[in-house]
Motif scaffolding. Structure first.
Motif, PDB file in Angstrom:
ATOM      1  N   SER A  55       0.886  -0.972   0.112  1.00 29.57           N
ATOM      2  CA  SER A  55      -0.012  -0.103  -0.051  1.00 29.57           C
ATOM      3  C   SER A  55       0.871   1.326  -0.106  1.00 29.57           C
ATOM      4  O   SER A  55       1.861   1.092   0.696  1.00 29.57           O
ATOM      5  CB  SER A  55      -0.892  -0.063   1.137  1.00 29.57           C
ATOM      6  OG  SER A  55      -1.786  -1.128   1.072  1.00 29.57           O
ATOM      7  N   PRO A  56       0.500   2.308  -0.906  1.00 30.17           N
ATOM      8  CA  PRO A  56       1.031   3.678  -0.386  1.00 30.17           C
ATOM      9  C   PRO A  56       0.810   4.193   0.935  1.00 30.17           C
ATOM     10  O   PRO A  56       0.073   3.734   1.654  1.00 30.17           O
ATOM     11  CB  PRO A  56       0.559   4.557  -1.506  1.00 30.17           C
ATOM     12  CG  PRO A  56      -0.824   3.902  -2.010  1.00 30.17           C
ATOM     13  CD  PRO A  56      -0.907   2.258  -1.602  1.00 30.17           C
ATOM     14  N   THR A  57       1.531   5.049   1.102  1.00 27.51           N
ATOM     15  CA  THR A  57       1.406   5.723   2.634  1.00 27.51           C
ATOM     16  C   THR A  57       0.599   6.769   2.633  1.00 27.51           C
ATOM     17  O   THR A  57       0.303   7.435   1.446  1.00 27.51           O
ATOM     18  CB  THR A  57       2.898   6.023   3.083  1.00 27.51           C
ATOM     19  OG1 THR A  57       3.578   7.015   1.978  1.00 27.51           O
ATOM     20  CG2 THR A  57       3.741   4.946   3.209  1.00 27.51           C
ATOM     21  N   PRO A  58       0.108   6.983   3.868  1.00 32.90           N
ATOM     22  CA  PRO A  58      -0.878   8.343   4.023  1.00 32.90           C
ATOM     23  C   PRO A  58      -0.359   9.504   3.534  1.00 32.90           C
ATOM     24  O   PRO A  58      -0.972  10.592   3.163  1.00 32.90           O
ATOM     25  CB  PRO A  58      -1.247   8.236   5.599  1.00 32.90           C
ATOM     26  CG  PRO A  58      -0.923   6.874   5.884  1.00 32.90           C
ATOM     27  CD  PRO A  58       0.261   6.512   5.182  1.00 32.90           C
ATOM     28  N   ASP A  59       1.043   9.907   3.785  1.00 36.58           N
ATOM     29  CA  ASP A  59       1.691  11.014   3.456  1.00 36.58           C
ATOM     30  C   ASP A  59       1.600  11.350   1.814  1.00 36.58           C
ATOM     31  O   ASP A  59       1.258  12.350   1.296  1.00 36.58           O
ATOM     32  CB  ASP A  59       3.255  11.343   3.668  1.00 36.58           C
ATOM     33  CG  ASP A  59       4.098  10.275   3.326  1.00 36.58           C
ATOM     34  OD1 ASP A  59       3.590   8.978   3.260  1.00 36.58           O
ATOM     35  OD2 ASP A  59       5.163  10.494   3.281  1.00 36.58           O
ATOM     36  N   GLN A  60       1.780  10.199   0.936  1.00 38.81           N
ATOM     37  CA  GLN A  60       1.533  10.024  -0.387  1.00 38.81           C
ATOM     38  C   GLN A  60       0.041  10.673  -0.609  1.00 38.81           C
ATOM     39  O   GLN A  60      -0.362  11.499  -1.393  1.00 38.81           O
ATOM     40  CB  GLN A  60       1.730   8.847  -1.037  1.00 38.81           C
ATOM     41  CG  GLN A  60       3.205   8.259  -1.002  1.00 38.81           C
ATOM     42  CD  GLN A  60       3.246   6.948  -1.513  1.00 38.81           C
ATOM     43  OE1 GLN A  60       3.496   5.992  -1.012  1.00 38.81           O
ATOM     44  NE2 GLN A  60       3.318   6.854  -2.871  1.00 38.81           N
ATOM     45  N   MET A  61      -0.955   9.840   0.056  1.00 36.28           N
ATOM     46  CA  MET A  61      -2.250  10.260  -0.435  1.00 36.28           C
ATOM     47  C   MET A  61      -2.543  11.658  -0.144  1.00 36.28           C
ATOM     48  O   MET A  61      -3.244  12.432  -0.644  1.00 36.28           O
ATOM     49  CB  MET A  61      -3.106   9.316   0.372  1.00 36.28           C
ATOM     50  CG  MET A  61      -2.887   7.940   0.071  1.00 36.28           C
ATOM     51  SD  MET A  61      -3.411   6.711   1.295  1.00 36.28           S
ATOM     52  CE  MET A  61      -2.872   5.260   0.555  1.00 36.28           C
ATOM     53  N   LEU A  62      -1.985  12.159   1.348  1.00 36.61           N
ATOM     54  CA  LEU A  62      -2.532  13.552   1.617  1.00 36.61           C
ATOM     55  C   LEU A  62      -1.676  14.468   0.633  1.00 36.61           C
ATOM     56  O   LEU A  62      -2.499  15.456   0.299  1.00 36.61           O
ATOM     57  CB  LEU A  62      -2.025  13.494   2.961  1.00 36.61           C
ATOM     58  CG  LEU A  62      -2.239  15.275   3.640  1.00 36.61           C
ATOM     59  CD1 LEU A  62      -3.647  15.496   3.851  1.00 36.61           C
ATOM     60  CD2 LEU A  62      -1.389  15.119   5.006  1.00 36.61           C
ATOM     61  N   ALA A  63      -0.717  14.300   0.342  1.00 39.48           N
ATOM     62  CA  ALA A  63       0.049  15.288  -0.589  1.00 39.48           C
ATOM     63  C   ALA A  63      -0.615  15.245  -2.066  1.00 39.48           C
ATOM     64  O   ALA A  63      -0.930  16.317  -2.721  1.00 39.48           O
ATOM     65  CB  ALA A  63       1.621  14.935  -0.821  1.00 39.48           C
ATOM     66  N   ALA A  64      -1.200  14.259  -2.497  1.00 40.60           N
ATOM     67  CA  ALA A  64      -1.734  14.181  -3.866  1.00 40.60           C
ATOM     68  C   ALA A  64      -3.151  14.776  -3.726  1.00 40.60           C
ATOM     69  O   ALA A  64      -3.668  15.607  -4.625  1.00 40.60           O
ATOM     70  CB  ALA A  64      -1.915  12.701  -4.365  1.00 40.60           C
ATOM     71  N   ALA A  65      -3.976  14.347  -2.618  1.00 38.50           N
ATOM     72  CA  ALA A  65      -5.179  15.119  -2.338  1.00 38.50           C
ATOM     73  C   ALA A  65      -4.954  16.737  -2.291  1.00 38.50           C
ATOM     74  O   ALA A  65      -5.635  17.656  -3.100  1.00 38.50           O
ATOM     75  CB  ALA A  65      -5.876  14.663  -1.227  1.00 38.50           C
ATOM     76  N   GLN A  66      -4.205  17.355  -1.730  1.00 37.92           N
ATOM     77  CA  GLN A  66      -3.963  18.785  -1.455  1.00 37.92           C
ATOM     78  C   GLN A  66      -3.529  19.271  -2.639  1.00 37.92           C
ATOM     79  O   GLN A  66      -3.829  20.477  -2.922  1.00 37.92           O
ATOM     80  CB  GLN A  66      -2.596  18.911  -0.431  1.00 37.92           C
ATOM     81  CG  GLN A  66      -3.241  18.444   0.899  1.00 37.92           C
ATOM     82  CD  GLN A  66      -2.094  18.647   2.117  1.00 37.92           C
ATOM     83  OE1 GLN A  66      -1.099  18.457   1.688  1.00 37.92           O
ATOM     84  NE2 GLN A  66      -2.737  19.030   3.237  1.00 37.92           N
TER      85      GLN A  66
END
Length: 359
Positions: free
Chosen positions: A111-122
Protein backbone atom coordinates in the motif's frame (compact mmCIF):
# COMPACT_ATOMS: atom_id res chain seq x y z
CA UNK A 1 2.86 10.55 9.64
CA UNK A 2 3.92 7.52 7.65
CA UNK A 3 2.05 4.26 8.04
CA UNK A 4 1.93 1.38 5.62
CA UNK A 5 0.69 -2.15 5.22
CA UNK A 6 2.79 -4.83 3.54
CA UNK A 7 0.41 -7.20 1.81
CA UNK A 8 3.03 -9.94 1.64
CA UNK A 9 5.07 -10.81 4.70
CA UNK A 10 7.59 -12.42 2.36
CA UNK A 11 8.73 -8.96 1.32
CA UNK A 12 10.11 -8.41 4.79
CA UNK A 13 11.84 -11.81 4.77
CA UNK A 14 13.77 -10.88 1.66
CA UNK A 15 14.23 -7.20 2.50
CA UNK A 16 17.98 -7.69 2.84
CA UNK A 17 18.25 -8.83 -0.76
CA UNK A 18 17.21 -5.58 -2.43
CA UNK A 19 20.71 -4.80 -3.70
CA UNK A 20 21.23 -8.16 -5.38
CA UNK A 21 21.85 -8.23 -9.16
CA UNK A 22 18.79 -8.61 -11.39
CA UNK A 23 19.16 -12.34 -12.11
CA UNK A 24 18.37 -13.72 -8.65
CA UNK A 25 18.63 -17.41 -7.81
CA UNK A 26 16.75 -18.75 -4.80
CA UNK A 27 17.06 -22.46 -4.00
CA UNK A 28 16.98 -23.49 -7.60
CA UNK A 29 14.52 -20.82 -8.75
CA UNK A 30 15.85 -18.23 -11.20
CA UNK A 31 14.20 -14.87 -11.81
CA UNK A 32 15.02 -12.82 -14.89
CA UNK A 33 13.72 -9.26 -14.97
CA UNK A 34 14.83 -5.87 -16.24
CA UNK A 35 15.97 -4.54 -12.86
CA UNK A 36 18.97 -2.60 -11.60
CA UNK A 37 18.16 -2.97 -7.90
CA UNK A 38 14.84 -3.86 -6.34
CA UNK A 39 14.88 -0.80 -4.09
CA UNK A 40 15.19 1.52 -7.12
CA UNK A 41 12.69 -0.28 -9.33
CA UNK A 42 9.63 1.85 -8.52
CA UNK A 43 11.54 5.14 -8.65
CA UNK A 44 12.97 4.36 -12.08
CA UNK A 45 9.69 3.00 -13.42
CA UNK A 46 7.65 5.97 -12.20
CA UNK A 47 10.18 8.37 -13.67
CA UNK A 48 10.04 6.57 -17.01
CA UNK A 49 6.23 6.61 -16.99
CA UNK A 50 6.14 10.35 -16.31
CA UNK A 51 8.68 11.05 -19.06
CA UNK A 52 6.80 8.90 -21.57
CA UNK A 53 3.52 10.69 -20.85
CA UNK A 54 4.77 14.15 -19.97
CA UNK A 55 1.96 15.70 -22.02
CA UNK A 56 -0.66 14.43 -19.57
CA UNK A 57 1.02 13.68 -16.21
CA UNK A 58 3.75 14.88 -13.90
CA UNK A 59 5.62 12.98 -11.19
CA UNK A 60 6.01 14.30 -7.68
CA UNK A 61 8.93 12.17 -6.45
CA UNK A 62 8.61 12.70 -2.68
CA UNK A 63 6.11 11.87 -1.42
CA UNK A 64 5.49 9.92 -4.60
CA UNK A 65 2.38 10.54 -6.67
CA UNK A 66 1.41 11.03 -10.30
CA UNK A 67 -0.86 13.99 -11.09
CA UNK A 68 -2.59 15.17 -14.25
CA UNK A 69 -1.35 18.21 -16.11
CA UNK A 70 -4.70 19.06 -17.74
CA UNK A 71 -6.30 22.15 -16.19
CA UNK A 72 -9.07 21.50 -13.67
CA UNK A 73 -12.16 23.68 -13.51
CA UNK A 74 -12.59 25.56 -10.22
CA UNK A 75 -14.82 23.51 -7.95
CA UNK A 76 -14.14 20.22 -9.71
CA UNK A 77 -14.13 17.17 -7.41
CA UNK A 78 -10.59 15.74 -7.26
CA UNK A 79 -10.40 11.97 -7.75
CA UNK A 80 -7.46 10.31 -6.02
CA UNK A 81 -6.66 6.60 -6.01
CA UNK A 82 -3.66 4.35 -5.62
CA UNK A 83 -2.32 1.04 -4.43
CA UNK A 84 0.66 -1.23 -4.67
CA UNK A 85 2.67 -1.25 -7.88
CA UNK A 86 2.69 -4.30 -10.11
CA UNK A 87 -0.87 -3.75 -11.40
CA UNK A 88 -0.04 -1.27 -14.16
CA UNK A 89 -1.68 0.51 -15.85
CA UNK A 90 -3.87 0.59 -12.70
CA UNK A 91 -3.74 3.23 -11.19
CA UNK A 92 -1.17 5.60 -12.67
CA UNK A 93 -2.23 4.79 -16.22
CA UNK A 94 -5.67 6.24 -15.50
CA UNK A 95 -4.49 9.70 -14.45
CA UNK A 96 -5.64 12.38 -16.85
CA UNK A 97 -8.62 14.16 -18.35
CA UNK A 98 -11.85 12.32 -17.59
CA UNK A 99 -10.46 9.94 -14.96
CA UNK A 100 -8.15 10.39 -11.97
CA UNK A 101 -6.57 13.65 -10.88
CA UNK A 102 -3.81 11.78 -9.05
CA UNK A 103 -2.64 8.29 -8.20
CA UNK A 104 -0.28 7.13 -5.45
CA UNK A 105 1.87 4.09 -6.26
CA UNK A 106 3.24 2.04 -3.38
CA UNK A 107 6.03 -0.48 -3.64
CA UNK A 108 5.19 -3.77 -5.38
CA UNK A 109 1.98 -5.16 -3.86
CA UNK A 110 2.41 -2.76 -0.92
CA UNK A 111 0.00 0.00 0.00
CA UNK A 112 1.06 3.61 -0.54
CA UNK A 113 1.52 5.66 2.60
CA UNK A 114 -0.85 8.29 4.02
CA UNK A 115 1.61 11.10 3.30
CA UNK A 116 1.50 10.20 -0.40
CA UNK A 117 -2.30 10.26 -0.40
CA UNK A 118 -2.48 13.49 1.59
CA UNK A 119 0.00 15.28 -0.68
CA UNK A 120 -1.81 14.10 -3.82
CA UNK A 121 -5.17 15.25 -2.48
CA UNK A 122 -3.86 18.65 -1.42
CA UNK A 123 -2.15 19.19 -4.77
CA UNK A 124 -5.24 18.41 -6.85
CA UNK A 125 -8.12 19.77 -4.73
CA UNK A 126 -9.64 22.81 -6.42
CA UNK A 127 -12.62 23.70 -4.26
CA UNK A 128 -14.92 20.74 -4.85
CA UNK A 129 -13.49 18.36 -2.29
CA UNK A 130 -11.71 15.03 -2.76
CA UNK A 131 -13.08 11.59 -3.56
CA UNK A 132 -10.80 8.68 -2.71
CA UNK A 133 -11.37 5.51 -4.76
CA UNK A 134 -9.99 2.63 -2.73
CA UNK A 135 -9.66 -1.09 -3.44
CA UNK A 136 -10.76 -3.20 -0.49
CA UNK A 137 -7.40 -4.35 0.89
CA UNK A 138 -6.49 -3.85 4.54
CA UNK A 139 -3.46 -1.64 3.97
CA UNK A 140 -5.12 0.54 1.33
CA UNK A 141 -8.23 1.03 3.47
CA UNK A 142 -6.25 1.87 6.62
CA UNK A 143 -3.86 4.32 4.98
CA UNK A 144 -6.53 6.15 2.98
CA UNK A 145 -8.52 6.52 6.20
CA UNK A 146 -5.49 8.04 7.93
CA UNK A 147 -4.96 10.44 5.02
CA UNK A 148 -8.64 11.42 5.04
CA UNK A 149 -8.47 12.23 8.75
CA UNK A 150 -5.60 14.67 8.08
CA UNK A 151 -7.28 16.34 5.09
CA UNK A 152 -8.82 19.72 5.87
CA UNK A 153 -11.31 19.87 3.00
CA UNK A 154 -14.55 17.98 2.23
CA UNK A 155 -13.80 14.39 1.28
CA UNK A 156 -15.50 11.05 0.71
CA UNK A 157 -14.43 7.49 -0.13
CA UNK A 158 -15.73 4.86 -2.53
CA UNK A 159 -14.65 1.34 -1.59
CA UNK A 160 -14.40 -1.10 -4.51
CA UNK A 161 -15.13 -4.76 -3.66
CA UNK A 162 -16.03 -6.54 -6.88
CA UNK A 163 -14.23 -9.91 -6.49
CA UNK A 164 -16.99 -12.53 -6.16
CA UNK A 165 -14.50 -15.34 -5.55
CA UNK A 166 -14.65 -14.37 -1.85
CA UNK A 167 -17.83 -14.65 0.25
CA UNK A 168 -19.21 -11.18 0.89
CA UNK A 169 -18.86 -11.23 4.68
CA UNK A 170 -15.62 -13.22 5.03
CA UNK A 171 -12.76 -11.45 6.79
CA UNK A 172 -12.17 -8.04 5.21
CA UNK A 173 -14.86 -8.83 2.67
CA UNK A 174 -14.41 -8.93 -1.06
CA UNK A 175 -11.29 -7.60 -2.73
CA UNK A 176 -11.25 -4.69 -5.15
CA UNK A 177 -9.93 -5.90 -8.50
CA UNK A 178 -10.51 -5.11 -12.20
CA UNK A 179 -13.85 -3.42 -11.58
CA UNK A 180 -11.84 -0.50 -10.19
CA UNK A 181 -11.12 0.60 -13.77
CA UNK A 182 -14.84 0.86 -14.50
CA UNK A 183 -15.49 2.87 -11.34
CA UNK A 184 -12.64 5.28 -12.04
CA UNK A 185 -13.77 5.89 -15.63
CA UNK A 186 -17.44 6.47 -14.94
CA UNK A 187 -16.96 8.59 -11.81
CA UNK A 188 -14.07 10.43 -13.46
CA UNK A 189 -16.35 11.50 -16.29
CA UNK A 190 -18.98 12.71 -13.85
CA UNK A 191 -16.43 14.77 -11.92
CA UNK A 192 -15.11 16.24 -15.16
CA UNK A 193 -18.67 17.25 -16.08
CA UNK A 194 -19.10 19.12 -12.79
CA UNK A 195 -20.91 16.62 -10.54
CA UNK A 196 -20.49 17.51 -6.87
CA UNK A 197 -18.84 15.37 -4.20
CA UNK A 198 -22.02 13.74 -2.94
CA UNK A 199 -23.14 12.87 -6.47
CA UNK A 200 -19.73 11.39 -7.35
CA UNK A 201 -19.74 9.23 -4.23
CA UNK A 202 -23.30 8.01 -4.84
CA UNK A 203 -22.48 7.22 -8.46
CA UNK A 204 -19.32 5.35 -7.50
CA UNK A 205 -21.19 3.22 -5.01
CA UNK A 206 -23.85 2.50 -7.61
CA UNK A 207 -21.23 1.30 -10.07
CA UNK A 208 -19.64 -0.89 -7.39
CA UNK A 209 -23.00 -2.53 -6.62
CA UNK A 210 -23.52 -3.18 -10.34
CA UNK A 211 -20.08 -4.76 -10.88
CA UNK A 212 -18.73 -8.26 -10.30
CA UNK A 213 -15.38 -9.83 -11.23
CA UNK A 214 -13.76 -13.25 -11.14
CA UNK A 215 -10.19 -14.21 -12.05
CA UNK A 216 -8.24 -17.35 -12.91
CA UNK A 217 -4.47 -17.91 -12.96
CA UNK A 218 -2.51 -20.32 -15.13
CA UNK A 219 0.75 -19.44 -13.35
CA UNK A 220 1.77 -17.53 -10.27
CA UNK A 221 3.59 -14.20 -10.38
CA UNK A 222 7.10 -13.41 -9.13
CA UNK A 223 7.52 -10.49 -6.73
CA UNK A 224 10.96 -8.99 -7.46
CA UNK A 225 11.95 -8.76 -3.78
CA UNK A 226 11.05 -12.42 -3.28
CA UNK A 227 12.57 -13.84 -6.44
CA UNK A 228 10.36 -16.90 -6.84
CA UNK A 229 6.67 -17.56 -7.60
CA UNK A 230 4.32 -16.72 -4.74
CA UNK A 231 2.62 -20.10 -5.01
CA UNK A 232 3.42 -23.36 -6.75
CA UNK A 233 1.14 -24.69 -9.45
CA UNK A 234 1.63 -27.67 -11.71
CA UNK A 235 1.56 -27.46 -15.50
CA UNK A 236 -1.77 -29.30 -15.53
CA UNK A 237 -3.46 -27.10 -12.88
CA UNK A 238 -5.17 -23.70 -12.68
CA UNK A 239 -6.04 -21.47 -9.73
CA UNK A 240 -9.70 -20.38 -9.85
CA UNK A 241 -10.71 -17.18 -8.06
CA UNK A 242 -7.20 -15.84 -7.71
CA UNK A 243 -6.41 -12.37 -6.35
CA UNK A 244 -4.28 -9.73 -8.04
CA UNK A 245 -1.42 -9.96 -5.52
CA UNK A 246 -0.56 -13.56 -6.27
CA UNK A 247 -2.94 -14.83 -3.59
CA UNK A 248 -4.11 -18.36 -4.09
CA UNK A 249 -7.63 -18.75 -5.42
CA UNK A 250 -10.63 -20.35 -3.81
CA UNK A 251 -10.13 -23.58 -5.72
CA UNK A 252 -7.29 -25.50 -7.38
CA UNK A 253 -8.59 -27.18 -10.54
CA UNK A 254 -7.29 -29.37 -13.33
CA UNK A 255 -6.41 -27.52 -16.53
CA UNK A 256 -9.42 -27.64 -18.84
CA UNK A 257 -10.56 -26.16 -22.13
CA UNK A 258 -11.07 -22.42 -22.38
CA UNK A 259 -14.82 -22.98 -22.62
CA UNK A 260 -14.89 -24.89 -19.33
CA UNK A 261 -12.74 -22.32 -17.55
CA UNK A 262 -14.84 -19.42 -18.78
CA UNK A 263 -18.01 -21.20 -17.69
CA UNK A 264 -16.76 -21.14 -14.08
CA UNK A 265 -15.93 -17.42 -14.29
CA UNK A 266 -19.11 -16.28 -15.96
CA UNK A 267 -21.46 -18.44 -13.92
CA UNK A 268 -20.09 -17.05 -10.64
CA UNK A 269 -20.60 -13.49 -11.90
CA UNK A 270 -24.06 -14.25 -13.29
CA UNK A 271 -25.14 -15.83 -10.01
CA UNK A 272 -24.03 -12.70 -8.17
CA UNK A 273 -25.53 -9.99 -10.39
CA UNK A 274 -28.54 -11.91 -11.73
CA UNK A 275 -28.90 -9.65 -14.80
CA UNK A 276 -32.37 -9.49 -16.33
CA UNK A 277 -33.00 -10.31 -19.96
CA UNK A 278 -32.37 -7.18 -22.01
CA UNK A 279 -30.16 -5.61 -19.32
CA UNK A 280 -27.42 -3.45 -20.90
CA UNK A 281 -23.96 -4.28 -19.61
CA UNK A 282 -20.26 -3.60 -20.02
CA UNK A 283 -18.04 -6.67 -20.43
CA UNK A 284 -14.40 -6.32 -19.42
CA UNK A 285 -11.87 -9.11 -20.04
CA UNK A 286 -8.67 -8.20 -18.22
CA UNK A 287 -5.25 -9.79 -18.60
CA UNK A 288 -2.97 -10.37 -15.61
CA UNK A 289 0.19 -9.45 -17.50
CA UNK A 290 1.47 -12.56 -19.28
CA UNK A 291 -1.52 -13.70 -21.33
CA UNK A 292 -1.46 -12.68 -25.01
CA UNK A 293 -4.29 -10.68 -26.53
CA UNK A 294 -5.11 -13.59 -28.84
CA UNK A 295 -6.20 -15.57 -25.77
CA UNK A 296 -7.96 -12.62 -24.13
CA UNK A 297 -10.10 -12.09 -27.22
CA UNK A 298 -10.90 -15.79 -27.25
CA UNK A 299 -12.09 -15.43 -23.64
CA UNK A 300 -14.13 -12.38 -24.67
CA UNK A 301 -15.81 -14.41 -27.42
CA UNK A 302 -16.76 -17.15 -24.96
CA UNK A 303 -18.00 -14.74 -22.28
CA UNK A 304 -20.02 -12.84 -24.86
CA UNK A 305 -21.66 -16.08 -26.00
CA UNK A 306 -22.52 -16.92 -22.38
CA UNK A 307 -24.43 -13.68 -21.78
CA UNK A 308 -25.87 -13.52 -25.29
CA UNK A 309 -27.57 -16.86 -24.60
CA UNK A 310 -29.11 -15.32 -21.46
CA UNK A 311 -30.38 -12.26 -23.27
CA UNK A 312 -28.00 -9.79 -21.60
CA UNK A 313 -27.21 -6.91 -23.95
CA UNK A 314 -23.44 -6.29 -24.03
CA UNK A 315 -23.34 -2.68 -25.21
CA UNK A 316 -19.78 -1.75 -24.19
CA UNK A 317 -16.55 -3.75 -24.04
CA UNK A 318 -12.98 -3.46 -22.77
CA UNK A 319 -10.33 -6.09 -23.48
CA UNK A 320 -6.67 -5.95 -22.51
CA UNK A 321 -4.19 -5.72 -19.65
CA UNK A 322 -5.58 -3.08 -17.30
CA UNK A 323 -5.31 -4.58 -13.79
CA UNK A 324 -2.27 -6.80 -13.95
CA UNK A 325 -0.39 -8.95 -11.46
CA UNK A 326 3.21 -8.52 -12.59
CA UNK A 327 4.02 -11.53 -14.80
CA UNK A 328 1.06 -13.74 -13.92
CA UNK A 329 -0.56 -15.68 -16.76
CA UNK A 330 -4.31 -15.58 -16.45
CA UNK A 331 -7.25 -13.24 -16.78
CA UNK A 332 -10.35 -11.94 -15.10
CA UNK A 333 -13.86 -11.26 -16.32
CA UNK A 334 -15.86 -8.25 -15.11
CA UNK A 335 -19.49 -7.47 -15.83
CA UNK A 336 -21.04 -4.09 -14.99
CA UNK A 337 -24.79 -3.62 -15.32
CA UNK A 338 -25.33 -0.25 -16.96
CA UNK A 339 -28.01 2.40 -17.01
CA UNK A 340 -28.30 5.32 -19.44
CA UNK A 341 -26.24 7.66 -17.26
CA UNK A 342 -23.41 5.13 -16.87
CA UNK A 343 -23.31 4.53 -20.64
CA UNK A 344 -23.10 8.26 -21.29
CA UNK A 345 -20.31 8.67 -18.76
CA UNK A 346 -18.40 5.65 -20.06
CA UNK A 347 -18.51 7.17 -23.55
CA UNK A 348 -17.41 10.61 -22.33
CA UNK A 349 -13.97 11.83 -23.48
CA UNK A 350 -10.96 10.43 -21.67
CA UNK A 351 -7.26 11.11 -22.19
CA UNK A 352 -4.95 9.00 -20.04
CA UNK A 353 -1.97 6.78 -20.75
CA UNK A 354 -4.12 3.63 -20.81
CA UNK A 355 -7.56 4.83 -21.96
CA UNK A 356 -8.08 7.41 -24.70
CA UNK A 357 -11.17 8.23 -26.70
CA UNK A 358 -13.35 11.18 -27.65
CA UNK A 359 -10.59 13.78 -27.29
Amino acid sequence: MVCFQIEFSMLAVFAGLVNQPPNFIFKGHSMKKFINTVDNLLDESARGFALAHADIVRLNPEPRYIARTAPRAPGKVALVSGGGSGHEPLHIGFVGLGMLDAACPGQVFTSPTPDQMLAAAQATESGGGVLFIVKNYAGDVMNFEIAAEMLDCPHETVLVHDDVSIPEHQGMGRRGVAGTTIVEKIVGAAAEAGADLAACKALGERVVRATASMGVALTSCTVPAVGKPTFGIADNEIEMGVGIHGEKGRKRMALASASEIVEHLTQAIDDELKPAKGQPALLHVNGFGATPLMELYLVYDLTRQFWDRRGVSIVRSLVGNFTTSLDMAGCSVTLTLLDDEMIRLWDAPVHTAALRWGC
